[in-house]
Motif scaffolding. Structure first.
Motif, PDB file in Angstrom:
ATOM      1  N   ARG A 156       2.984  13.663   0.368  1.00  0.00           N
ATOM      2  CA  ARG A 156       1.578  13.486  -0.023  1.00  0.00           C
ATOM      3  C   ARG A 156       1.138  12.041   0.171  1.00  0.00           C
ATOM      4  NH1 ARG A 156       3.160  16.950  -4.370  1.00  0.00           N
ATOM      5  NH2 ARG A 156       3.308  15.139  -5.778  1.00  0.00           N
ATOM      6  N   ALA A 157       2.021  11.083  -0.131  1.00  0.00           N
ATOM      7  CA  ALA A 157       1.686   9.668   0.043  1.00  0.00           C
ATOM      8  C   ALA A 157       1.439   9.349   1.510  1.00  0.00           C
ATOM      9  CB  ALA A 157       2.798   8.787  -0.522  1.00  0.00           C
ATOM     10  N   ALA A 158       2.279   9.905   2.391  1.00  0.00           N
ATOM     11  CA  ALA A 158       2.100   9.659   3.821  1.00  0.00           C
ATOM     12  C   ALA A 158       0.778  10.252   4.307  1.00  0.00           C
ATOM     13  CB  ALA A 158       3.269  10.257   4.600  1.00  0.00           C
ATOM     14  N   ALA A 159       0.441  11.446   3.855  1.00  0.00           N
ATOM     15  CA  ALA A 159      -0.827  12.060   4.249  1.00  0.00           C
ATOM     16  C   ALA A 159      -2.009  11.229   3.753  1.00  0.00           C
ATOM     17  CB  ALA A 159      -0.902  13.478   3.698  1.00  0.00           C
ATOM     18  N   ARG A 160      -1.887  10.703   2.555  1.00  0.00           N
ATOM     19  CA  ARG A 160      -2.951   9.854   1.991  1.00  0.00           C
ATOM     20  C   ARG A 160      -3.155   8.595   2.814  1.00  0.00           C
ATOM     21  NH1 ARG A 160      -2.348   7.666  -4.221  1.00  0.00           N
ATOM     22  NH2 ARG A 160      -3.096   5.526  -3.883  1.00  0.00           N
ATOM     23  N   LEU A 161      -2.071   8.055   3.359  1.00  0.00           N
ATOM     24  CA  LEU A 161      -2.143   6.832   4.168  1.00  0.00           C
ATOM     25  C   LEU A 161      -2.383   7.118   5.640  1.00  0.00           C
ATOM     26  CD1 LEU A 161       0.864   4.929   2.544  1.00  0.00           C
ATOM     27  CD2 LEU A 161      -1.575   4.451   2.196  1.00  0.00           C
ATOM     28  N   HIS A 162      -2.425   8.394   5.996  1.00  0.00           N
ATOM     29  CA  HIS A 162      -2.646   8.806   7.390  1.00  0.00           C
ATOM     30  C   HIS A 162      -1.538   8.297   8.317  1.00  0.00           C
ATOM     31  CE1 HIS A 162      -6.600  10.135   6.100  1.00  0.00           C
ATOM     32  NE2 HIS A 162      -6.845   8.917   5.628  1.00  0.00           N
ATOM     33  N   ILE A 163      -0.300   8.384   7.830  1.00  0.00           N
ATOM     34  CA  ILE A 163       0.856   8.046   8.656  1.00  0.00           C
ATOM     35  C   ILE A 163       1.895   9.153   8.485  1.00  0.00           C
ATOM     36  CG2 ILE A 163       0.476   5.539   8.491  1.00  0.00           C
ATOM     37  CD1 ILE A 163       2.723   5.407   6.438  1.00  0.00           C
ATOM     38  N   ALA A 164       2.921   9.147   9.347  1.00  0.00           N
ATOM     39  CA  ALA A 164       4.003  10.127   9.222  1.00  0.00           C
ATOM     40  C   ALA A 164       4.933   9.724   8.094  1.00  0.00           C
ATOM     41  CB  ALA A 164       4.765  10.227  10.545  1.00  0.00           C
TER      42      ALA A 164
ATOM     43  N   ALA B 145       0.837  -1.206   0.000  1.00  0.00           N
ATOM     44  CA  ALA B 145       0.000   0.000   0.000  1.00  0.00           C
ATOM     45  C   ALA B 145       0.869   1.253   0.000  1.00  0.00           C
ATOM     46  CB  ALA B 145      -0.940  -0.010   1.205  1.00  0.00           C
ATOM     47  N   GLY B 146       1.954   1.238   0.776  1.00  0.00           N
ATOM     48  CA  GLY B 146       2.867   2.374   0.795  1.00  0.00           C
ATOM     49  C   GLY B 146       3.549   2.571  -0.541  1.00  0.00           C
ATOM     50  N   PHE B 147       3.977   1.464  -1.158  1.00  0.00           N
ATOM     51  CA  PHE B 147       4.626   1.557  -2.467  1.00  0.00           C
ATOM     52  C   PHE B 147       3.678   2.162  -3.498  1.00  0.00           C
ATOM     53  CE2 PHE B 147       4.763  -0.663  -6.592  1.00  0.00           C
ATOM     54  CZ  PHE B 147       5.897  -0.056  -7.127  1.00  0.00           C
TER      55      PHE B 147
ATOM     56  N   ILE C 258       9.326   1.645   2.590  1.00  0.00           N
ATOM     57  CA  ILE C 258       9.838   1.522   1.224  1.00  0.00           C
ATOM     58  C   ILE C 258      11.246   0.929   1.231  1.00  0.00           C
ATOM     59  CG2 ILE C 258      10.461   2.788  -0.869  1.00  0.00           C
ATOM     60  CD1 ILE C 258       7.432   2.499  -0.376  1.00  0.00           C
ATOM     61  N   ARG C 259      12.068   1.376   2.165  1.00  0.00           N
ATOM     62  CA  ARG C 259      13.420   0.809   2.250  1.00  0.00           C
ATOM     63  C   ARG C 259      13.368  -0.676   2.583  1.00  0.00           C
ATOM     64  NH1 ARG C 259      14.531   5.837   4.764  1.00  0.00           N
ATOM     65  NH2 ARG C 259      14.301   4.890   6.839  1.00  0.00           N
TER      66      ARG C 259
END
Length: 297
Positions: free
Chosen positions: A20-28, A7-9, A36-37
């Motif tokens: 923006r991706a972090a905000a979309r997932l509601h995480i920092a 989901a993060g990828f 991702i790493r």
């Protein structure tokens, strides 16, 4: 690899921006970068080329994007299916019914279930007479059955759906066919056609009971498995019969219906189910049935 990694990828691949991706997932953002790493380390490939100004997919990341989206979509379908199944919106419910007597009630139920819960499959078992339907419900072979009241069976619940009564069906040229109502003793010497006596037909039982109450035992000369055939035999002059008022939609050449004189035995139609049936789909069907076939006063 965990679903949250995929989901993060996908979020980073579609946004091409970690914030923006972090905000979309509601995480920092730092936990997302760590995910991702971890994913790249597990796969042994670099998925993104990133610097302080931009993020873009590598060839490996581009190759992975569509399959990752499909995995997440499949997970969503599985999740929604499980939740719908838990609510009873997906499943199978078997229903036993006798045929012509369910001409109006059963279609109302099936249409309402399909409109409200299209994921529920109704398995319809015709020519299941009242006694047979009750036994199969009690034994767990059917989820739901159309039966005749009264019902006295431990563990079985019932709900009234329709009031009916007995009527006479006679050949059109019968000597009493021109009367407004029929006195049963006038049929004492007549041949009768009706349902088989070995499968728990409540209509046959009611016919015999009504005749015995009128002072005679009916002379049954032929049996048939359904109302359509029985009424065709009546129209052909084979005999007379007593049937339920709900089958008067069947119009057979050479046959007429006539009400019985005096008080008649009620033939109330009901739904029956096991109280301990765990099916969530059955609970949904029962709820719909209360709207499609409300209990009459």
């Amino acid at each position: 690899m965990e679903f949250r990694h995929l989901a993060g990828f996908v979020a980073v691949a579609e946004e091409l921006h970690f914030g923006r991706a972090a905000a979309r997932l509601h995480i920092a953002q730092p936990p997302l970068s760590q995910q991702i790493r971890q994913l790249e380390h597990e796969l042994g490939v670099q998925l993104f080329e990133r610097n302080t100004r931009s993020v873009r997919l590598t060839s490996a990341g581009q190759a992975m994007l569509d399959p990752a989206r499909q995995v997440l979509a499949d997970l969503d379908v599985a999740t929604r299916a499980a939740q719908a199944g838990g609510r009873g919106e997906i499943g199978r419910v078997s229903i036993g019914f006798a045929g012509a007597s369910s001409h109006e009630t059963l279609p109302r139920l099936t249409r309402a279930v399909r409109a409200r819960h299209p994921g529920i499959e109704l398995v319809l078992r015709g020519q299941t007479y009242s006694g047979e339907a009750l036994n199969k419900v009690a034994e767990g072979e059917l989820d739901l059955g159309f039966v005749r009241l009264p019902v006295r069976r431990d563990g079985v619940a019932v709900r009234l759906v329709e009031h009916e009564h007995l009527v006479a069906a006679l050949p059109a040229e019968h000597r009493v066919a021109d009367r407004n109502e029929i006195n049963l003793p006038d049929l004492a010497d007549e041949p009768f056609v009706t349902f088989p006596g070995t499968r728990g037909s409540a209509v046959r039982d009611a016919l015999v009971h009504a005749c015995v109450t009128a002072g005679f035992h009916p002379r049954i000369v032929q049996e048939a498995p359904d109302s359509y055939t029985i009424l065709a035999l009546v129209g052909a002059g084979v005999g007379v019969t007593l049937t339920v008022s709900s089958v008067q939609h069947i119009r057979t050449e050479g046959m007429v219906y006539r009400p019985l004189a005096g008080p008649t035995q009620p033939m109330s139609l009901a739904l029956a189910w096991r109280r301990d049936n765990p099916s969530a789909a059955l609970r949904c069907v029962l709820a719909v049935s209360e709207e499609a076939m409300p209990t009459p006063e």
